[in-house]
Design an enzyme around this catalytic site. Structure first.
Site, PDB file in Angstrom:
ATOM      1  N   ASN A  10      -2.224   2.452  -2.908  1.00  0.00           N
ATOM      2  CA  ASN A  10      -3.318   1.735  -3.569  1.00  0.00           C
ATOM      3  C   ASN A  10      -3.175   0.217  -3.511  1.00  0.00           C
ATOM      4  O   ASN A  10      -3.973  -0.513  -4.070  1.00  0.00           O
ATOM      5  CB  ASN A  10      -3.471   2.202  -5.016  1.00  0.00           C
ATOM      6  CG  ASN A  10      -2.230   1.963  -5.847  1.00  0.00           C
ATOM      7  OD1 ASN A  10      -1.136   1.869  -5.316  1.00  0.00           O
ATOM      8  ND2 ASN A  10      -2.390   1.882  -7.150  1.00  0.00           N
ATOM      9  N   CYS A  11      -2.184  -0.274  -2.796  1.00  0.00           N
ATOM     10  CA  CYS A  11      -1.931  -1.707  -2.653  1.00  0.00           C
ATOM     11  C   CYS A  11      -2.918  -2.310  -1.650  1.00  0.00           C
ATOM     12  O   CYS A  11      -3.062  -1.806  -0.532  1.00  0.00           O
ATOM     13  CB  CYS A  11      -0.492  -1.924  -2.195  1.00  0.00           C
ATOM     14  SG  CYS A  11      -0.120  -3.621  -1.740  1.00  0.00           S
ATOM     15  N   ASP A  12      -3.585  -3.396  -2.023  1.00  0.00           N
ATOM     16  CA  ASP A  12      -4.549  -4.042  -1.125  1.00  0.00           C
ATOM     17  C   ASP A  12      -3.898  -4.551   0.156  1.00  0.00           C
ATOM     18  O   ASP A  12      -4.486  -4.472   1.234  1.00  0.00           O
ATOM     19  CB  ASP A  12      -5.262  -5.196  -1.838  1.00  0.00           C
ATOM     20  CG  ASP A  12      -6.238  -4.714  -2.904  1.00  0.00           C
ATOM     21  OD1 ASP A  12      -6.673  -3.541  -2.835  1.00  0.00           O
ATOM     22  OD2 ASP A  12      -6.563  -5.506  -3.798  1.00  0.00           O
ATOM     23  N   ILE A  14      -1.284  -3.310   1.645  1.00  0.00           N
ATOM     24  CA  ILE A  14      -1.021  -2.117   2.470  1.00  0.00           C
ATOM     25  C   ILE A  14      -2.294  -1.746   3.221  1.00  0.00           C
ATOM     26  O   ILE A  14      -2.272  -1.475   4.421  1.00  0.00           O
ATOM     27  CB  ILE A  14      -0.546  -0.927   1.593  1.00  0.00           C
ATOM     28  CG1 ILE A  14       0.848  -1.178   1.030  1.00  0.00           C
ATOM     29  CG2 ILE A  14      -0.625   0.397   2.353  1.00  0.00           C
ATOM     30  CD1 ILE A  14       1.994  -0.965   1.977  1.00  0.00           C
ATOM     31  N   LYS A  15      -3.417  -1.731   2.513  1.00  0.00           N
ATOM     32  CA  LYS A  15      -4.698  -1.358   3.140  1.00  0.00           C
ATOM     33  C   LYS A  15      -5.050  -2.314   4.276  1.00  0.00           C
ATOM     34  O   LYS A  15      -5.507  -1.883   5.338  1.00  0.00           O
ATOM     35  CB  LYS A  15      -5.801  -1.325   2.091  1.00  0.00           C
ATOM     36  CG  LYS A  15      -5.641  -0.190   1.093  1.00  0.00           C
ATOM     37  CD  LYS A  15      -6.675  -0.268  -0.004  1.00  0.00           C
ATOM     38  CE  LYS A  15      -6.430   0.788  -1.071  1.00  0.00           C
ATOM     39  NZ  LYS A  15      -7.356   0.693  -2.182  1.00  0.00           N
TER      40      LYS A  15
END
Length: 116
Positions: A10-12, A14-15
Site C-alpha cells: 500500500n506504499c505510494d 512502491i506503486k
C-alpha cells in the site's frame, strides 16, 4: 536476471516503482514484508548489498515513534531487531537486482541501475 522488490503493497513509492518496472519491461517478484515475512536471514541478504543506515527510513512514522534513546543508540545490531519488529523502518522500495541493491525510487537512478 533476478529482480526482487521488497516492501509493503500500500506504499505510494512502491506503486510508483512497480509501475516504472512494468513500463520498462523489467520482470520482478514482490516480497511483502507483512505477508512473506522478514527475518534475520533475509536481513543478512540486505546487509550484504546495502548498509543498515542506508536502509533506515528516518522519514517514516515508525522512526518518529522511536524513543530518543533508541534513535541515539542505533547501530547495525540494535537496528536489526527494530527492522524485524517494524519492517516499515526500511526505506521503500528495496530492490535487489543481480546481487546489487537500490533503495527508494528515482527515475534517473533506476534508468542507470537497470541500464534502460
Amino acid at each position: 536476471m533476478t529482480t526482487t522488490m521488497y516492501g509493503i503493497p500500500n506504499c505510494d513509492t512502491i506503486k510508483k516503482a512497480q509501475k516504472w518496472l512494468k513500463e520498462n519491461d523489467i520482470a520482478f517478484t514482490f516480497h511483502d514484508y507483512r505477508k512473506d515475512g522478514l527475518d534475520e536471514n533475509l536481513l543478512a541478504q540486505f546487509y550484504a548489498v546495502s548498509s543498515w543506515d542506508e536502509l533506515l527510513n528516518k522519514r517514516s512514522t515508525s522512526y518518529r515513534a522511536l524513543t530518543e534513546q533508541q534513535k541515539e543508540t542505533l547501530d547495525e545490531t540494535t537496528v536489526k531487531a527494530l527492522f524485524i519488529e517494524s519492517p516499515t523502518l526500511i526505506k521503500r522500495p528495496l530492490i535487489i537486482h543481480n546481487g546489487a541493491a537500490i533503495v527508494g525510487f528515482n527515475v534517473k537512478k533506476y534508468q542507470s541501475f537497470f541500464a534502460v
